[in-house]
Design an enzyme around this catalytic site. Sequence first.
Site, PDB file in Angstrom:
ATOM      1  N   HIS A   1     -73.577  35.601 -25.430  1.00  0.00           N
ATOM      2  CA  HIS A   1     -73.490  35.252 -26.847  1.00  0.00           C
ATOM      3  C   HIS A   1     -74.736  34.492 -27.283  1.00  0.00           C
ATOM      4  O   HIS A   1     -75.162  33.541 -26.618  1.00  0.00           O
ATOM      5  CB  HIS A   1     -72.255  34.405 -27.134  1.00  0.00           C
ATOM      6  N   SER A   2     -75.330  34.921 -28.402  1.00  0.00           N
ATOM      7  CA  SER A   2     -76.492  34.277 -28.996  1.00  0.00           C
ATOM      8  C   SER A   2     -77.642  34.236 -27.965  1.00  0.00           C
ATOM      9  O   SER A   2     -78.048  35.286 -27.478  1.00  0.00           O
ATOM     10  CB  SER A   2     -76.115  32.886 -29.506  1.00  0.00           C
ATOM     11  N   MET A   3     -78.149  33.068 -27.598  1.00  0.00           N
ATOM     12  CA  MET A   3     -79.183  33.007 -26.582  1.00  0.00           C
ATOM     13  C   MET A   3     -78.744  33.728 -25.315  1.00  0.00           C
ATOM     14  O   MET A   3     -79.545  34.371 -24.634  1.00  0.00           O
ATOM     15  CB  MET A   3     -79.538  31.555 -26.251  1.00  0.00           C
TER      16      MET A   3
ATOM     17  N   ALA B   1     -77.147  36.398 -24.985  1.00  0.00           N
ATOM     18  CA  ALA B   1     -77.378  37.838 -25.059  1.00  0.00           C
ATOM     19  C   ALA B   1     -78.789  38.176 -24.597  1.00  0.00           C
ATOM     20  O   ALA B   1     -79.012  39.189 -23.922  1.00  0.00           O
ATOM     21  CB  ALA B   1     -77.151  38.338 -26.478  1.00  0.00           C
TER      22      ALA B   1
ATOM     23  N   SER C   1     -73.597  39.707 -27.977  1.00  0.00           N
ATOM     24  CA  SER C   1     -72.833  39.120 -29.077  1.00  0.00           C
ATOM     25  C   SER C   1     -73.656  38.093 -29.859  1.00  0.00           C
ATOM     26  O   SER C   1     -74.368  37.277 -29.275  1.00  0.00           O
ATOM     27  CB  SER C   1     -71.580  38.449 -28.503  1.00  0.00           C
TER      28      SER C   1
END
Length: 255
Positions: free
Chosen positions: A95-97, A99, A122
């Site tokens: 998720h975010s970083m 990813a 994500s």
Amino acid sequence: MTTTTAEGLWARCYHPAPHHRRQLVCFPHAGGSASFFFPVSAQLSPVAEVLSVQYPGRQDRRTETSPSDITGMADQVYAALRDRLRSRPTAFFGHSMGAMVAFEVARRLEADGGELTHLFASGRRAPSRYRTESVHRRDDDGIVAELKLLSGTDAALLGDEELLRMILPAIRSDYTAVETYRCDPGAAIKAPITALTGDNDPKTTLEEAADWRAHTTGAFDLQVYPGGHFFLGSQAPAVLALLRERLTAAEEPAP
């Protein structure tokens, strides 16, 4: 399976299930820790063993210096978890970083002859989509303001001055890593990619999320959910249902 010292340092397995033929490795967001994925581990434990990456500079690793670049982080994660990642069918969720880190670890796994069954990316625009961002250059109050804007940090933590000051160096390093990351031109993996995004995410437009398509030679799909950058909270049942369906579909019949 014997847990190596490096593996135990870099990953947490909250619900061990060595009997499962598949595993899901989760990569937290900037400022996040392995425990963010404890509920995911609990919910998916009937179908997969879930491993959650623990970056330096937080929780039980808070005295360590957090890497300030994505490629360096990916190098360290892969070196520590290489044997584990190659031991059975493996999917990544970031998720975010996370990813970005997951994508770079996937590149290293495939370059080393390993195979990834799926990458779930994500809350993050595609690696080839850049924005000029400088949160990492703000003062502490500016970084806290960003955390509040994205609603990704527990409100109680944001109100605990002493604890917040302890983790701010790691958060700043994370923001430095993600804001200075530049993907190699044309970088792609063989594994299918599912991009997940909130329809009101200030950090990722639908077009930026859809551009993950260019980073796989396999299948691609885009899943859009109501919500902002941390849509995972309100949309947890739907996201978990998707993960459960894709993980079980990916498994090959036992011989």
